[in-house]
Design an enzyme around this catalytic site. Structure first.
Site, PDB file in Angstrom:
ATOM      1  N   SER A   1       0.841  -1.194   0.000  1.00 37.31           N
ATOM      2  CA  SER A   1       0.000   0.000   0.000  1.00 37.31           C
ATOM      3  C   SER A   1       0.881   1.250   0.000  1.00 37.31           C
ATOM      4  CB  SER A   1      -0.950  -0.029   1.206  1.00 37.31           C
ATOM      5  OG  SER A   1      -1.982   0.915   1.068  1.00 37.31           O
TER       6      SER A   1
ATOM      7  N   ASP B   1      -8.488  -7.034  -4.406  1.00 30.38           N
ATOM      8  CA  ASP B   1      -8.150  -5.662  -4.005  1.00 30.38           C
ATOM      9  C   ASP B   1      -8.722  -4.685  -5.020  1.00 30.38           C
ATOM     10  OD1 ASP B   1      -7.036  -3.269  -3.202  1.00 30.38           O
ATOM     11  OD2 ASP B   1      -4.990  -4.025  -3.071  1.00 30.38           O
TER      12      ASP B   1
ATOM     13  N   HIS C   1      -8.115  -5.224  -0.078  1.00 33.32           N
ATOM     14  CA  HIS C   1      -6.819  -4.568   0.084  1.00 33.32           C
ATOM     15  C   HIS C   1      -6.095  -5.049   1.344  1.00 33.32           C
ATOM     16  CE1 HIS C   1      -3.737  -1.619  -0.559  1.00 33.32           C
ATOM     17  NE2 HIS C   1      -3.975  -1.011   0.590  1.00 33.32           N
TER      18      HIS C   1
END
Length: 364
Positions: free
Chosen positions: A151, A308, A341
């Protein structure tokens, strides 16, 4: 807690010199909160830098005294694990602008003797990486075996490649992007507005008053919606309720979960840091300049997770396309997962199967 649990402590490095930001502004008395795992070898050639995600911190693995919660990547970092601390010396630091020990908006401004609040200078992902470089240099490490992160941590990985490629042997960006899409920026802006419209925010000057807990908790609730997937929400909550009575109270289990996450988040995170860091993420864009340096000696492992939708597959593939155009050694792996995610923090076993042999293939 396991009997063989590793106990760690967070260390603080105080820079002895001013720290220059990308904007040209200089920060004094900068501190970096960091943790290390494993041992640095005699030649200082076995170091790996792990970069945390948006609301993460330096506590990547093990346990701290007085706490019962393991580090956020404890299943991946440790003895015999995917990032093996029997072989590698692992470093993780809290980012610049954070609120877990590294200098940020709630830190004391030496010029005023009060918290910076919104007088803290604008920061970028490059500034975060430049500060990490100071930490790596403190250990007198000339080259990192790898820099790894998911991320926002993946953004830092890409910035390391962009700015300090000569210090890297490999890079592992996970569930990340070279630049935020309009949708990703939009989610962050709604979150920022929820904080800034809270009456207690007071233009960021709330440290001696009531903090904007309502706005920050709503921001966290918005974030958690994007971190999960439709499938994971169905499995975890479905349409279950606490009672059969229809009302406007928090009744659905998913509502209760979001409220719980929001209420707990305000206990550990600073609202101004939330604003500063999300803006740094939104302005991050290396799509036009990355991989222009001579980095053919670097190896890349790019990982994404099937469900995701916050950082979708195409953004990882964009990285791979540029790497292949430059004839840079790279591997792309998409992991099947229903966790959205958050999968890079949950589906550790699959990640480890990819990361461990990749790291072992690097000659140090």
């Amino acid at each position: 807690m396991l009997d063989n649990a590793i106990f760690v402590k967070t260390n603080i490095l105080k820079l002895s010199k001013p720290f220059n930001l990308e904007s040209g502004i200089t920060l004094e008395n900068v501190e970096i909160a960091y943790e290390t795992y494993g041992k640095l070898n005699k030649n200082k050639t076995n170091a790996i830098l792990v970069c945390h995600a948006f609301t993460g911190d330096a506590h990547v693995a093990g346990f701290k005294e007085g706490t019962k919660k393991a580090g956020w990547w404890d299943k991946l970092v440790g003895s015999g694990k995917g990032i093996d601390t029997d072989k590698f010396f692992v470093i993780c630091s809290n980012v610049l602008g954070g609120c877990q020990g590294t200098t940020g908006p709630k830190s004391i401004d030496p010029k005023t003797g009060k918290p910076y609040a919104m007088n803290f200078p604008f920061i970028t992902i490059k500034d975060m990486v430049s500060l990490q470089k100071e930490l790596v240099s403190f250990f007198e490490i000339k080259k990192l075996v790898s820099v790894i992160g998911g991320s926002m941590g993946g953004m830092q990985v890409l910035e390391w490649v962009n700015t300090y490629s000569d210090m890297l042997m490999s890079a592992i960006p996970i569930s990340t992007t070279m630049k935020h899409s309009p949708q990703q920026i939009a989610f962050n802006e709604v979150s920022r507005r929820s904080i800034m419209l809270d009456p207690s925010w007071n233009n960021g000057d709330y440290y001696e008053k009531a903090s904007p807990e309502l706005g920050l908790s709503i921001a966290r609730m918005i974030g958690h919606i994007t971190y999960m997937s439709d499938i994971s929400m169905e499995k975890k909550f479905s349409r279950r309720t606490k009672t059969y009575n229809k009302s406007f109270d928090v009744n659905f289990e998913v509502e209760n979960y979001l409220k719980y996450q929001g209420d707990n988040f305000v206990k550990r995170f600073d609202a101004n840091s939330y604003i500063y860091i999300t803006k740094a993420m939104d302005y991050f864009d290396v799509s036009e300049e990355i991989f222009k340096n001579h980095i053919n000696n670097l190896k890349f492992l790019v990982i994404n997770f099937e469900s995701d939708w916050l950082y979708p597959k195409y953004q990882s593939l964009d990285i791979i396309k540029l790497l292949r155009l430059k004839h840079i050694p790279c591997t792309y792996c998409e992991i099947h997962s229903t966790y959205g995610h958050d999968a890079f923090l949950i589906d550790i076993e699959e990640e480890a199967r990819l990361i461990k042999p990749f790291l072992e293939s690097i000659k140090i």
